[in-house]
Each structure stands twice: as C-alpha cells, then as structure tokens.
Design a protein around this motif. Structure first.
Motif, PDB file in Angstrom:
ATOM      1  N   ALA A  29       1.028  -1.209   0.155  1.00  0.00           N
ATOM      2  CA  ALA A  29      -0.868   0.242  -0.394  1.00  0.00           C
ATOM      3  C   ALA A  29       0.916   0.948   0.263  1.00  0.00           C
ATOM      4  N   GLU A  30       2.186   1.149   0.630  1.00  0.00           N
ATOM      5  CA  GLU A  30       3.161   1.901   0.677  1.00  0.00           C
ATOM      6  C   GLU A  30       4.134   2.642  -1.329  1.00  0.00           C
ATOM      7  N   ILE A  31       3.866   1.383  -1.379  1.00  0.00           N
ATOM      8  CA  ILE A  31       4.339   1.433  -2.886  1.00  0.00           C
ATOM      9  C   ILE A  31       3.357   1.567  -3.619  1.00  0.00           C
ATOM     10  N   ASP A  32       4.296   3.091  -4.906  1.00  0.00           N
ATOM     11  CA  ASP A  32       3.144   3.830  -6.347  1.00  0.00           C
ATOM     12  C   ASP A  32       3.383   3.164  -7.083  1.00  0.00           C
ATOM     13  N   GLN A  33       2.601   1.472  -6.976  1.00  0.00           N
ATOM     14  CA  GLN A  33       2.757   0.567  -8.020  1.00  0.00           C
ATOM     15  C   GLN A  33       1.580  -0.529  -8.103  1.00  0.00           C
ATOM     16  N   VAL A  34       0.780  -0.872  -8.853  1.00  0.00           N
ATOM     17  CA  VAL A  34      -0.294  -1.463  -8.768  1.00  0.00           C
ATOM     18  C   VAL A  34       0.030  -3.398  -8.499  1.00  0.00           C
ATOM     19  N   PRO A  35      -0.497  -3.716  -7.189  1.00  0.00           N
ATOM     20  CA  PRO A  35      -0.072  -4.435  -6.809  1.00  0.00           C
ATOM     21  C   PRO A  35      -1.148  -6.071  -7.381  1.00  0.00           C
ATOM     22  N   VAL A  36      -0.724  -7.228  -7.612  1.00  0.00           N
ATOM     23  CA  VAL A  36      -1.083  -8.355  -8.485  1.00  0.00           C
ATOM     24  C   VAL A  36      -1.000  -8.882  -6.887  1.00  0.00           C
ATOM     25  N   ARG A  37      -1.805  -9.517  -6.989  1.00  0.00           N
ATOM     26  CA  ARG A  37      -2.507 -11.008  -6.093  1.00  0.00           C
ATOM     27  C   ARG A  37      -2.411 -12.103  -6.717  1.00  0.00           C
ATOM     28  N   LEU A  38      -2.067 -13.394  -5.668  1.00  0.00           N
ATOM     29  CA  LEU A  38      -2.167 -14.480  -5.821  1.00  0.00           C
ATOM     30  C   LEU A  38      -3.591 -15.273  -5.324  1.00  0.00           C
ATOM     31  N   LYS A  39      -4.178 -15.426  -6.383  1.00  0.00           N
ATOM     32  CA  LYS A  39      -5.329 -16.016  -6.416  1.00  0.00           C
ATOM     33  C   LYS A  39      -5.718 -17.532  -6.108  1.00  0.00           C
ATOM     34  N   GLY A  40      -5.017 -18.262  -6.547  1.00  0.00           N
ATOM     35  CA  GLY A  40      -4.838 -19.869  -6.394  1.00  0.00           C
ATOM     36  C   GLY A  40      -3.730 -20.506  -7.162  1.00  0.00           C
ATOM     37  N   PHE A  41      -3.160 -21.395  -6.728  1.00  0.00           N
ATOM     38  CA  PHE A  41      -2.161 -22.087  -6.664  1.00  0.00           C
ATOM     39  C   PHE A  41      -2.230 -23.659  -6.654  1.00  0.00           C
ATOM     40  N   GLY A  42      -1.974 -24.663  -7.521  1.00  0.00           N
ATOM     41  CA  GLY A  42      -1.358 -26.292  -7.828  1.00  0.00           C
ATOM     42  C   GLY A  42      -0.059 -26.518  -8.340  1.00  0.00           C
ATOM     43  N   ALA A  43      -0.191 -27.280  -7.863  1.00  0.00           N
ATOM     44  CA  ALA A  43       1.350 -27.907  -8.325  1.00  0.00           C
ATOM     45  C   ALA A  43       1.466 -29.478  -8.134  1.00  0.00           C
ATOM     46  N   ARG A  44       1.403 -30.560  -9.006  1.00  0.00           N
ATOM     47  CA  ARG A  44       1.685 -31.401  -9.069  1.00  0.00           C
ATOM     48  C   ARG A  44       3.360 -31.869  -9.659  1.00  0.00           C
TER      49      ARG A  44
ATOM     50  N   ALA B 188      -3.449 -30.011 -11.252  1.00  0.00           N
ATOM     51  CA  ALA B 188      -2.593 -28.734 -10.689  1.00  0.00           C
ATOM     52  C   ALA B 188      -2.847 -27.166 -11.179  1.00  0.00           C
ATOM     53  N   GLY B 189      -3.977 -27.441 -12.614  1.00  0.00           N
ATOM     54  CA  GLY B 189      -4.724 -26.347 -12.963  1.00  0.00           C
ATOM     55  C   GLY B 189      -5.817 -26.499 -12.211  1.00  0.00           C
ATOM     56  N   GLN B 190      -6.397 -27.074 -11.976  1.00  0.00           N
ATOM     57  CA  GLN B 190      -7.945 -27.458 -11.635  1.00  0.00           C
ATOM     58  C   GLN B 190      -7.843 -26.991  -9.947  1.00  0.00           C
ATOM     59  N   GLN B 191      -7.147 -27.145  -9.145  1.00  0.00           N
ATOM     60  CA  GLN B 191      -6.763 -27.049  -8.278  1.00  0.00           C
ATOM     61  C   GLN B 191      -6.285 -25.190  -7.946  1.00  0.00           C
ATOM     62  N   ALA B 192      -5.523 -24.919  -8.791  1.00  0.00           N
ATOM     63  CA  ALA B 192      -5.493 -23.023  -8.825  1.00  0.00           C
ATOM     64  C   ALA B 192      -6.508 -22.748  -9.346  1.00  0.00           C
ATOM     65  N   MET B 193      -7.151 -23.064 -10.761  1.00  0.00           N
ATOM     66  CA  MET B 193      -8.658 -22.328 -10.679  1.00  0.00           C
ATOM     67  C   MET B 193     -10.207 -22.169  -9.386  1.00  0.00           C
ATOM     68  N   ALA B 194     -10.137 -23.045  -9.203  1.00  0.00           N
ATOM     69  CA  ALA B 194     -11.158 -23.394  -8.237  1.00  0.00           C
ATOM     70  C   ALA B 194     -10.321 -23.075  -6.913  1.00  0.00           C
ATOM     71  N   GLU B 195      -9.328 -22.652  -6.751  1.00  0.00           N
ATOM     72  CA  GLU B 195      -8.207 -21.949  -5.604  1.00  0.00           C
ATOM     73  C   GLU B 195      -9.300 -20.600  -5.725  1.00  0.00           C
ATOM     74  N   ALA B 196      -8.952 -20.096  -6.584  1.00  0.00           N
ATOM     75  CA  ALA B 196      -9.366 -18.641  -7.096  1.00  0.00           C
ATOM     76  C   ALA B 196     -10.361 -18.517  -8.116  1.00  0.00           C
TER      77      ALA B 196
END
Lengths: 135, 387
Positions: free
Chosen positions: B224-239, B259-267
C-alpha cells in the motif's frame, strides 16, 4: 560430470551386477520378491513397497512401441549414427523402457511389435537396440 | 496478510551479455528494487535459482553478492521450469507464516556466453539417465509425446509450428533488449528449420540465452506504500510426477491437469475469466499438451485451438505475450521467471505494444524436467494504493 563412455560407471554392487548382466546380453528388469512388483529402471528399493528384496529378472525382449522419435541431432559422440530411431517400449512383462530401434525413420510407429537385438550388446556397448517384428 | 507481487526487473537478454551469474542476478534485482523504490535492506527473504554449473553453496554467495543480508528466509528452488511459479506460492506462504515480509525472487544465468549452446545441450544430455538412450538430447525426449499427439489426434506438424510462430510474433512486439529473437517467422519457415528430433524442428525448441529477471512479493500493507499496481495470487496448484519420460504415467495427461484444476478452483475463476495465458514453452509440444491439460480445449483439440487465432495477441487467450522460451529468452532454469514478469507487466498495464486490453486475470504455468513438474498460478490485478 559428463559420462562420455558407452557403459555407465557403476558405483555399488547392485549397479555392477545390473550392468554386467546387460553387457553379457542379459537385459533385466527388477522384480520385488516381497510384493512381486516388476519395474524399470532397476533400483535397490521397490518403488511400490520400499522392500530391498530385489532380484533381476531376464526379459523376453519383446514389446510394443509406445512412444518414438527419430533423433536427427543427437549428442556429438553419436552424430555419425544419426538419424537414430529412439522408442519407448512397453515390454511384454509390463514395465516401459527406452531403446533404439534399428529401422528407417519412416518405419517406426506406435503399436509396432519389436524384439531386442541381443547380439548388439557387448561389454563396450550396452545401448539397447531393438528390431521391428513383421506387422 | 494477503501477499502480493508488486515490482519486477529484467536484465537485457541475448547471446553475449558478458555478465556472470552473480552479476546478472544483481542486475535483475537492482531493476526490481528500482521499480518499486525499495532498498536492499527492505528485503528479508530470498528465493533464488542455482547456476547451470552449480557451485557448492550458490545461495550464500548470492546473498553476500546482492548485499541483502541478514535474511530471515532463503532457499534455492529446484523444480526446473516450474520453479518460479512454485516460488510465488513459497513466498506467499512464508509471508503468511510471518517468516519474512518482503521476499525477492530472482533467477538469472549466463547460459549462452558462459557455457555455450553446444555444451549446454551435451551436458543436459549427460544428465539424462543412463537408463535412457544416451544419444538423447532434451528435445528428443519431448518428441515422443509430440508424435503421440500427432498420431492419436491427427494434430498436424503445421499446427505445432504455429505455436512457435505466435511466440516470434509476440517477441517482435518487445523492446529490442527484452527479446533474444525478434524476426517474424511463418509456420512454414519454422517447419523448414533443421530437424532436431521428429517432429520438432530447431525453431520449435527453446533458445539458449543469457539473462534473467526478479520480482518482489510483500504484504498488502507494505504494498500500500508503493506506487504500483499490486498483483494478487488468487490460486495455486502443483503436481510433481516422474523423472524419466519412459516412466511418465501416461502420455494422456500431465500433472498440470490437477495442478490447474486446483489453482482455478482456489481462485474461483473459469477459463473465460483468463485474459492472459503464460504457458511454459520449452518446446511447441509442451504448450499444446498443457493447453489441453488446463482445459482450454478438449483433449486432442489443441491444434484447432492454435488454428483459431485465440492464442494471438488479439485473440481470446493471448499466449506468452513476451515471446516465451521459443523467442524471448531461455537462460536455462531462470526461463520460467519471464512468464511471471510478463504476467505482472500485463496486469499492471505496462506491456506497451504487447498490452492485452483490460488484462485483469492471468494464468501462469511452469513445467520442469520432461513434463515432470507442473505448477500453475492465477494472478489478478489489484488496486493501486499510493498516489
């Protein structure tokens, strides 16, 4: 370290036994005496039950092509062999392994039956070479 | 807590940068710090990548060289091309656990000028197991899956080549210093390149480059102190599944499916929500295989998806808008970090000629080994705070 040798360098008794058998023309897969699983590559501990009651089992040498490619730019020491037909073969015993197939690039196809060309094995050349069986 | 990706930096990429491993890592780090106006002292965590010729203790060497000691959290990542997507999650976890507040993820190497393409190919080949044909080079291991796809689904060689053509098209939109290759190439030209291992021609194989990149993960409060657009990690998966390609459980699918199903479901996102696709592209077949595994088309229809134009900059799912490993840069292990810095660039609206309009959600994928390790992250554009 580059292993610029035709034969891998075994570091344990297990590996010495395996490669010696292959060099003698006796290609093996591993068999777990505890759970009866057969597997490849050979390893001291069974990937299924972790037992170390391994034994080597000679293969019949026959199998079916699962994957294949023709390598036109192999590593330098094999440049003169190119193109090299490489295949992933499902052995009749179950496990898959990779070997060369002595055939034209156009002749290889998934599903082709192959058999091991045992005379091609020797103590200074343990590359597994298969030949196509008639369709 | 909600860790966010905030700034990034990249070195120039190319063939003869005349920089060592440590220097390239410093270059990328400096750019990343400058991007968000942070000082080396603000960094309290590091995830780095060992050089191709690994030293005994590359991590302490890098910490000392970067002048960021003392650190609360430091680790080397080692799941090949999946490393950096994996590292986003590692960093987020470390921040959530209170182990660190601001983590630098950096990866750079002098693969081309320090080691050289022929040596890289030979040494990578020597790292292929003794149980697989010793004449193999890495492309020939992926080629098995490519032939399988062609035979099983009727995918054409030209459809595969088009993936590389898209990569070149997108790399040509980058600033000159940001892309190793920038000449446009048609699918036919790509098919005419020397055959490496059927069906993969040389232009369907990753480049060998010098270069690297870095990005910073920090708390939402710090961001919030940084003058830049933050990018959020919405979902992650690995295998992580296998080593030898002959031991890949089946050519039908890779670990990217789960991995993809997990990441997209979480997000909680669907395919229609994805604005930018950053898919690891060591070879054209890698992209085709993964697009199907991630569900961007039915299994076997990857070729049609390529033909549809959906993967071009103006399409539904612009693919590797920086040009990827096929055209932008492949400095070995660091390769996958560019897929992430490009995703950040897109979501922050800073992608210049390659900007995807209103890009708010990106899928970033990493693949290591021979389809061995898979990691998927869903990244989302946040709201800029500081003014």
């Amino acid at each position: 370290m580059p292993t610029n040798k035709p034969i891998p360098t075994p570091t344990t008794e297990y590996e010495r036994q395996y490669w010696q058998r292959v060099a003698n023309g006796d290609v093996c897969i591993a068999h777990c005496q505890a759970c009866d699983h057969v597997y490849h590559p050979p390893r001291r501990y069974c990937p299924d039950c972790y037992s170390d009651e391994w034994e080597f089992k000679s293969i019949a040498g026959t199998g079916t092509v699962y994957g294949y490619t023709s390598i036109h730019r192999p590593t330098q020491r094999f440049a003169s062999d190119a193109p090299i037909v490489s295949a992933i073969i499902t052995l009749d015993e179950g496990p898959r392994l990779m070997g060369r197939v002595a055939c034209e690039s156009e002749a290889i196809a998934a599903g082709r039956r192959v058999c091991l060309d045992t005379p091609k094995l020797s103590s200074d050349n343990v590359r597994l070479t298969f030949k196509l069986l008639p369709k | 807590m909600n860790p966010v990706l905030i700034g990034y930096g990249e070195t120039s990429v190319g063939e003869s940068l005349d920089y060592r491993y440590e220097e390239l890592n410093m270059w990328a780090t400096q750019e990343a710090l400058r991007d968000v106006d942070l000082e080396p002292d603000d960094i309290d965590g590091l995830i780095a990548t060992a050089p191709f010729r690994t030293e005994r203790f590359p991590l302490p060497r890098l910490i000392e060289y970067l002048g960021i000691a003392p650190l609360n959290f430091a680790e080397l990542t080692g799941v090949g091309g999946a490393s950096h997507v994996n590292s986003i999650n590692r960093a987020a976890n470390a921040i959530e656990n209170g182990q660190a507040e601001t983590i630098l993820i950096v990866a750079a190497d002098a693969l081309h000028s320090d080691i050289g393409p022929r040596t890289v190919i030979e040494e990578l080949s020597d790292s292929v197991s003794e149980f697989e044909e010793p004449a193999n080079i890495v492309p020939s291991l992926y080629a098995h899956v490519a032939n399988w796809h062609l035979d099983t689904f009727g995918t054409t060689r030209k459809q595969l080549a088009k993936i590389a053509a898209i990569a070149h098209e997108h790399a040509s939109l980058q600033r000159a210093e940001r892309a190793h290759r920038q000449e446009a190439k048609s699918a036919d030209e790509i098919l005419d390149a020397p055959m490496v291992a059927t069906p993969l021609t040389a232009d369907q194989c990753a480049l060998i480059s010098d270069g690297g990149a870095a990005f910073i993960v920090t708390t939402e409060e710090n961001a919030a102190e940084i003058d830049q657009v933050p990018v959020r990690l919405k979902g992650f998966g690995a295998r992580h599944t296998h080593d030898h390609i002959s031991q890949m459980p089946s050519f039908e699918e890779t670990g990217a499916v789960k991995a993809g199903q997990q990441a997209m479901a979480e997000a909680a996102v669907s395919h229609a929500d994805i604005d930018v696709l950053q898919i690891y592209d060591c070879f054209t077949i890698t992209v085709l295989r993964i697009l199907e595994d991630l569900g961007f088309c039915e299994r076997g229809n990857g070729g049609d998806l390529v033909d549809s134009g959906a993967l071009r900059l103006t399409g539904k799912w612009p693919l590797n808008t920086h040009g990827g490993a096929l055209a932008q840069a492949h400095p070995g292990m660091p390769c996958g970090i560019f897929h992430i810095t490009e995703a950040i660039r897109q979501l922050q609206g800073r992608a210049e000629a390659a900007q995807v309009e209103d890009a708010s959600t990106a899928l970033v994928h990493g693949n290591g080994g021979i389809f061995s390790t898979q990691a998927v992250a869903i990244l989302e554009r946040g709201e800029r705070h500081a003014d």
